[in-house]
Motif scaffolding. Structure first.
Motif, PDB file in Angstrom:
ATOM      1  N   SER A  16       0.831  -1.202   0.000  1.00  0.00           N
ATOM      2  CA  SER A  16       0.000   0.000   0.000  1.00  0.00           C
ATOM      3  C   SER A  16       0.863   1.248   0.000  1.00  0.00           C
ATOM      4  CB  SER A  16      -0.903   0.024   1.239  1.00  0.00           C
ATOM      5  OG  SER A  16      -1.767  -1.087   1.286  1.00  0.00           O
ATOM      6  N   LEU A  17       0.300   2.302  -0.541  1.00  0.00           N
ATOM      7  CA  LEU A  17       0.906   3.634  -0.495  1.00  0.00           C
ATOM      8  C   LEU A  17      -0.211   4.656  -0.384  1.00  0.00           C
ATOM      9  CD1 LEU A  17       3.641   3.569  -3.310  1.00  0.00           C
ATOM     10  CD2 LEU A  17       4.066   3.801  -0.854  1.00  0.00           C
ATOM     11  N   ARG A  18       0.118   5.801   0.187  1.00  0.00           N
ATOM     12  CA  ARG A  18      -0.833   6.901   0.205  1.00  0.00           C
ATOM     13  C   ARG A  18      -0.181   8.134  -0.396  1.00  0.00           C
ATOM     14  NH1 ARG A  18      -4.001  10.099   5.080  1.00  0.00           N
ATOM     15  NH2 ARG A  18      -1.915  10.979   5.443  1.00  0.00           N
ATOM     16  N   PHE A  64      -8.345   1.411  -4.610  1.00  0.00           N
ATOM     17  CA  PHE A  64      -7.911   2.779  -4.356  1.00  0.00           C
ATOM     18  C   PHE A  64      -9.066   3.579  -3.746  1.00  0.00           C
ATOM     19  CE2 PHE A  64      -4.405   3.241  -7.842  1.00  0.00           C
ATOM     20  CZ  PHE A  64      -3.831   2.063  -7.407  1.00  0.00           C
ATOM     21  N   THR A  65      -8.720   4.509  -2.863  1.00  0.00           N
ATOM     22  CA  THR A  65      -9.712   5.393  -2.264  1.00  0.00           C
ATOM     23  C   THR A  65      -9.210   6.818  -2.330  1.00  0.00           C
ATOM     24  OG1 THR A  65     -10.416   3.645  -0.741  1.00  0.00           O
ATOM     25  CG2 THR A  65     -11.079   5.900  -0.222  1.00  0.00           C
ATOM     26  N   LEU A  66     -10.039   7.676  -2.897  1.00  0.00           N
ATOM     27  CA  LEU A  66      -9.703   9.082  -3.028  1.00  0.00           C
ATOM     28  C   LEU A  66     -10.513   9.865  -2.009  1.00  0.00           C
ATOM     29  CD1 LEU A  66      -9.444  10.763  -6.535  1.00  0.00           C
ATOM     30  CD2 LEU A  66      -9.893  12.041  -4.465  1.00  0.00           C
ATOM     31  N   SER A  67      -9.851  10.795  -1.322  1.00  0.00           N
ATOM     32  CA  SER A  67     -10.555  11.608  -0.342  1.00  0.00           C
ATOM     33  C   SER A  67     -10.031  13.029  -0.385  1.00  0.00           C
ATOM     34  CB  SER A  67     -10.395  11.021   1.070  1.00  0.00           C
ATOM     35  OG  SER A  67      -9.027  10.974   1.434  1.00  0.00           O
ATOM     36  N   TRP A  68     -10.794  13.922   0.230  1.00  0.00           N
ATOM     37  CA  TRP A  68     -10.428  15.344   0.252  1.00  0.00           C
ATOM     38  C   TRP A  68     -10.600  15.866   1.670  1.00  0.00           C
ATOM     39  CZ3 TRP A  68      -8.222  19.296  -2.028  1.00  0.00           C
ATOM     40  CH2 TRP A  68      -8.589  20.604  -1.680  1.00  0.00           C
ATOM     41  N   ASP A  69      -9.545  16.515   2.158  1.00  0.00           N
ATOM     42  CA  ASP A  69      -9.600  17.147   3.484  1.00  0.00           C
ATOM     43  C   ASP A  69      -9.698  18.659   3.277  1.00  0.00           C
ATOM     44  OD1 ASP A  69      -9.177  18.267   5.972  1.00  0.00           O
ATOM     45  OD2 ASP A  69      -7.630  16.838   6.527  1.00  0.00           O
ATOM     46  N   PRO A  70     -10.862  19.235   3.459  1.00  0.00           N
ATOM     47  CA  PRO A  70     -11.018  20.670   3.199  1.00  0.00           C
ATOM     48  C   PRO A  70     -10.232  21.538   4.170  1.00  0.00           C
ATOM     49  CG  PRO A  70     -13.017  19.773   4.173  1.00  0.00           C
ATOM     50  CD  PRO A  70     -12.125  18.606   3.861  1.00  0.00           C
ATOM     51  N   ASN A  80      -4.250   0.462  -2.191  1.00  0.00           N
ATOM     52  CA  ASN A  80      -4.052  -0.838  -1.559  1.00  0.00           C
ATOM     53  C   ASN A  80      -3.994  -1.937  -2.617  1.00  0.00           C
ATOM     54  OD1 ASN A  80      -4.229   0.192   1.176  1.00  0.00           O
ATOM     55  ND2 ASN A  80      -6.427   0.447   0.811  1.00  0.00           N
ATOM     56  N   SER A  81      -3.511  -3.092  -2.196  1.00  0.00           N
ATOM     57  CA  SER A  81      -3.406  -4.252  -3.107  1.00  0.00           C
ATOM     58  C   SER A  81      -2.738  -3.853  -4.414  1.00  0.00           C
ATOM     59  CB  SER A  81      -4.804  -4.831  -3.370  1.00  0.00           C
ATOM     60  OG  SER A  81      -5.419  -5.225  -2.167  1.00  0.00           O
ATOM     61  N   LEU A  82      -1.642  -3.161  -4.302  1.00  0.00           N
ATOM     62  CA  LEU A  82      -0.964  -2.647  -5.493  1.00  0.00           C
ATOM     63  C   LEU A  82      -0.461  -3.779  -6.377  1.00  0.00           C
ATOM     64  CD1 LEU A  82       0.817   0.361  -3.847  1.00  0.00           C
ATOM     65  CD2 LEU A  82      -0.681   0.507  -5.846  1.00  0.00           C
ATOM     66  N   LYS A  83      -0.510  -3.518  -7.671  1.00  0.00           N
ATOM     67  CA  LYS A  83      -0.070  -4.467  -8.677  1.00  0.00           C
ATOM     68  C   LYS A  83       1.054  -3.835  -9.487  1.00  0.00           C
ATOM     69  CE  LYS A  83      -4.874  -6.053  -9.193  1.00  0.00           C
ATOM     70  NZ  LYS A  83      -5.975  -6.259 -10.153  1.00  0.00           N
ATOM     71  N   SER A  84       1.815  -4.662 -10.173  1.00  0.00           N
ATOM     72  CA  SER A  84       2.920  -4.139 -10.976  1.00  0.00           C
ATOM     73  C   SER A  84       2.417  -3.176 -12.047  1.00  0.00           C
ATOM     74  CB  SER A  84       3.709  -5.277 -11.614  1.00  0.00           C
ATOM     75  OG  SER A  84       2.865  -6.098 -12.397  1.00  0.00           O
ATOM     76  N   GLU A  85       1.220  -3.416 -12.544  1.00  0.00           N
ATOM     77  CA  GLU A  85       0.675  -2.527 -13.575  1.00  0.00           C
ATOM     78  C   GLU A  85       0.242  -1.172 -13.026  1.00  0.00           C
ATOM     79  OE1 GLU A  85      -0.232  -5.690 -12.931  1.00  0.00           O
ATOM     80  OE2 GLU A  85      -2.388  -5.990 -13.233  1.00  0.00           O
TER      81      GLU A  85
END
Length: 115
Positions: A16-18, A64-70, A80-85
């Motif tokens: 995972s990465l953020r 993937f989850t996209l969010s916004w912190d106002p 999450n569950s990253l793949k080589s592609e």
């Protein structure tokens, strides 16, 4: 509007990465942010877009989850569950939804997923 992307790196498949995209300046001019990905030798593809709704490319849905912190004027892309592609340069963009194109871009951050 200035965008500063960060959070890329190298990770093994399944990891995972953020990513973060911090907006500054005249942020009142934007109401939509998006994450895009460009793999070597390929065109830039949309990963996800957030305005009043959040939409994802089919290839990342459920991972993937996209969010916004106002309060921070920052968009996040939790991957999450990253793949080589998923390897590529990830760029964040912003626009006013009345604009046909994204007007503002961050510098991009490299994500490398090894299998």
């Amino acid at each position: 509007v200035q965008l500063q992307a960060s959070g890329g790196g190298s990770v093994q498949a399944g990891g995972s990465l953020r990513l973060s995209c911090a907006a500054s300046g005249r942020t009142d001019r934007i109401d939509e942010m998006g994450w895009f990905r460009q793999a070597p030798g390929k065109q830039r593809d949309v990963v996800g877009i957030i305005n009043t709704l959040t939409r994802y490319a089919d290839i990342v849905k459920g991972r993937f989850t996209l969010s916004w912190d106002p309060a921070e004027n920052t968009a996040y892309l939790e991957m999450n569950s990253l793949k080589s592609e998923d390897t590529g340069v990830y760029l964040c963009g912003a626009r006013n939804s009345r604009s046909a194109l994204y007007d503002f871009w961050g510098q991009g951050t490299q994500v490398t997923v090894s299998s």
